[in-house]
Design an enzyme around this catalytic site. Structure first.
Site, PDB file in Angstrom:
ATOM      1  N   HIS A  24       7.367 -26.551  -8.827  1.00 38.96           N
ATOM      2  CA  HIS A  24       8.056 -27.836  -9.042  1.00 38.96           C
ATOM      3  C   HIS A  24       8.217 -28.124 -10.536  1.00 38.96           C
ATOM      4  O   HIS A  24       8.339 -29.287 -10.932  1.00 38.96           O
ATOM      5  CB  HIS A  24       7.326 -29.006  -8.374  1.00 38.96           C
ATOM      6  CG  HIS A  24       6.932 -28.746  -6.948  1.00 38.96           C
ATOM      7  ND1 HIS A  24       7.672 -29.159  -5.872  1.00 38.96           N
ATOM      8  CD2 HIS A  24       5.869 -28.058  -6.433  1.00 38.96           C
ATOM      9  CE1 HIS A  24       7.088 -28.770  -4.742  1.00 38.96           C
ATOM     10  NE2 HIS A  24       5.992 -28.083  -5.059  1.00 38.96           N
ATOM     11  N   SER A  41      24.857 -24.350 -35.092  1.00 37.72           N
ATOM     12  CA  SER A  41      25.725 -25.469 -34.740  1.00 37.72           C
ATOM     13  C   SER A  41      26.697 -25.712 -35.884  1.00 37.72           C
ATOM     14  O   SER A  41      26.344 -25.558 -37.056  1.00 37.72           O
ATOM     15  CB  SER A  41      24.882 -26.722 -34.510  1.00 37.72           C
ATOM     16  OG  SER A  41      25.657 -27.889 -34.703  1.00 37.72           O
TER      17      SER A  41
END
Ligand code: ARG
Length: 470
Positions: free
Chosen positions: A167, A288
């Site tokens: 999970h 970036s």
């Protein structure tokens, strides 16, 4: 009525123009042409034609001299295709008619005998099966290289603890090698799937002709041998109208893509500041255009992303094939672009992944620390109580209360004193501390397939044997 005179208008020189009185509309010509993508099959098309010429010779339909002229002509066409000198003509629709027309130009009228007793329908099925077998060999080898890269990294990290998750919540410690080898065994099944697909596709369709079978005494068994097939299609309608071999390839590709996307997703997650378990080499990251500090895992993200087109290609061809009446339908020309795209996509992923894996820096210190946090050995405390005679369900309950208490006190499991622990169960003794360390937790899971370093070493040895096999 007098027969119509052939006119120039009759479809720009098409091999099938005899029954036509009008030429093809340019928009229809552009729309139906497959040459732009099926030209990738040229070498298989020529291989098939050479074998077919020999089969026609054996059947007495070509003299030895005619057969040799055609074979030499096909070799000349092959030379032109290999060197880029071949004059591609989109108005001749596809690679089959382009090759045949060029052959006729080079060898004259005898070239017109090559298409005796065959059809583009069995020709394309042959080309695709030959291309499929080669593609599977390349993809299989690519998968094997990824497995080799995983084994190399696993060999370094058999003793490196890592938090295991369920999970996406910390669950129990594992070792990094165990996590990496999980992918290795998935890819092993992918390799098997591709191999089985190649074995099922290893059937000669040539000789099925358009749909009903060839009308000439072709020895299809000899033809199969010539072309490297182990079997001959037993039904001509099936041979020209099914594409299940391509669909199996696309399905195996979708599954492999899914596995590779999960590996890429793990690495992407691990490279976040929040996890900090791995650092990508500059050589496999990008920056970036606006944020000067960024180092982005684009390569891994794109590996994850490309699973989308691998699924899409499978669904596209399944949808194209659904409900098609037997036998050949032009719809089936739509099988090629998705098929080729999956081959290219898989090869691209498998090319970049091994060097990417080799260049990763694993932050084993951070993994080690995280592996011991958040009550990751609570199950081991319950197992300790089981060894002291408490039924597991009761042990689970006891440890649940221990965890609740520790959370309330803001303590870790190892911060609790023996006295505090004994308050929950008198079965807890001084030996408990050694039972709930990360190392003890790992060591305990020594059954086959578990994460104990000793078990992982055995899996690693198995992995090495598997990837040594083709
Ligand atoms: N280009 C065709 C294909 O890709 C080859 C078979 C064409 N046969 C035909 N009758 N139009 O499927």
């Amino acid at each position: 009525m007098k027969p119509r005179r052939a006119t120039k208008a009759r479809g720009k020189d098409k091999p099938w123009a005899g029954r036509f009185t009008q030429s093809t509309d340019p928009s229809a010509e552009r729309f139906t042409a497959s040459l732009a993508f099926d030209q990738r099959l040229w070498s298989y098309d020529i291989t098939g034609s050479v074998a077919w010429a020999k089969a026609l010779g054996r059947a007495g339909l070509l003299t030895a001299a005619e057969r040799d002229t055609i074979v030499r002509g096909l070799e000349a066409v092959q030379g032109e295709l290999a060197t880029g000198a071949f004059p591609f003509r989109p108005e001749l629709e596809d690679i089959h008619m382009n090759v045949e027309r060029r052959l006729q130009e080079l060898v004259g009228e005898v070239g017109g005998k090559l298409h005796t007793g065959r059809s583009r329908n069995d020709q394309i099925a042959l080309d695709e099966r030959l291309y499929l077998k080669d593609s599977i060999a390349r993809v299989g080898e690519g998968l094997r290289r990824v497995q080799e890269a995983l084994v190399a990294r696993a060999a370094e990290t058999v003793d490196a603890p890592l938090p295991g998750y369920t999970h996406l919540q910390r669950a129990q410690p594992v070792v990094l090698a165990h996590h990496l080898l999980a992918y290795l065994f998935m890819l092993q099944r992918d390799r098997q799937r591709f191999r089985e697909c190649a074995a099922r596709a290893d059937v000669l369709p040539l000789g099925a002709a358009a749909l009903a079978g060839t009308a000439f005494p072709i020895d299809r068994e000899a033809l199969a041998k010539d072309l490297g097939f182990t079997a001959v299609s037993p039904n001509s309608l099936d041979a020209v109208s099914d594409r299940d071999y391509i669909l199996e390839f696309l399905a195996a590709g979708a599954l492999a893509g899914m596995h590779l996307s999960r590996l890429a997703a793990d690495l992407t997650l691990w490279a976040t500041a929040e996890f900090g378990f791995v650092e990508f080499s500059d050589a496999f990251a990008t920056g970036s255009s606006i944020m000067p500090q960024k180092k982005n895992p684009d390569v891994a993200e794109l590996i994850r992303g490309k699973s989308g087109r691998l699924y899409g290609n499978l669904v596209a061809v399944l949808t194209t094939m659904k409900g098609l009446p037997l036998a050949y339908n032009a719809d089936m020309q739509e099988d090629k672009e998705p098929f080729f795209d999956s081959v290219d996509t898989l090869e691209a992923i498998l090319g970049v992944l091994p060097p990417l894996l080799a260049s990763l820096t694993f932050r084993t210190d951070r993994m080690r620390r995280a592996a011991g946090e958040h009550f990751s050995t609570a199950t081991d405390l319950a197992d300790y109580l089981v060894r002291k005679g408490l039924p597991f369900r009761q042990a689970h309950e006891v440890v649940g209360r221990v965890v609740r208490h520790a959370l309330d006190e803001g303590k870790a499991l190892e911060d609790l004193t023996l006295a505090e622990l004994r308050h929950f169960s008198p079965r807890i003794d001084g030996d408990v501390k050694d039972a709930i360390t990360v190392e003890a937790s790992l060591r305990a899971r020594a059954a086959t397939g578990g994460t104990a370093p000793a078990a992982v070493r055995r899996s690693l040895a198995l992995a090495r044997t598997l990837i040594a096999q083709a």
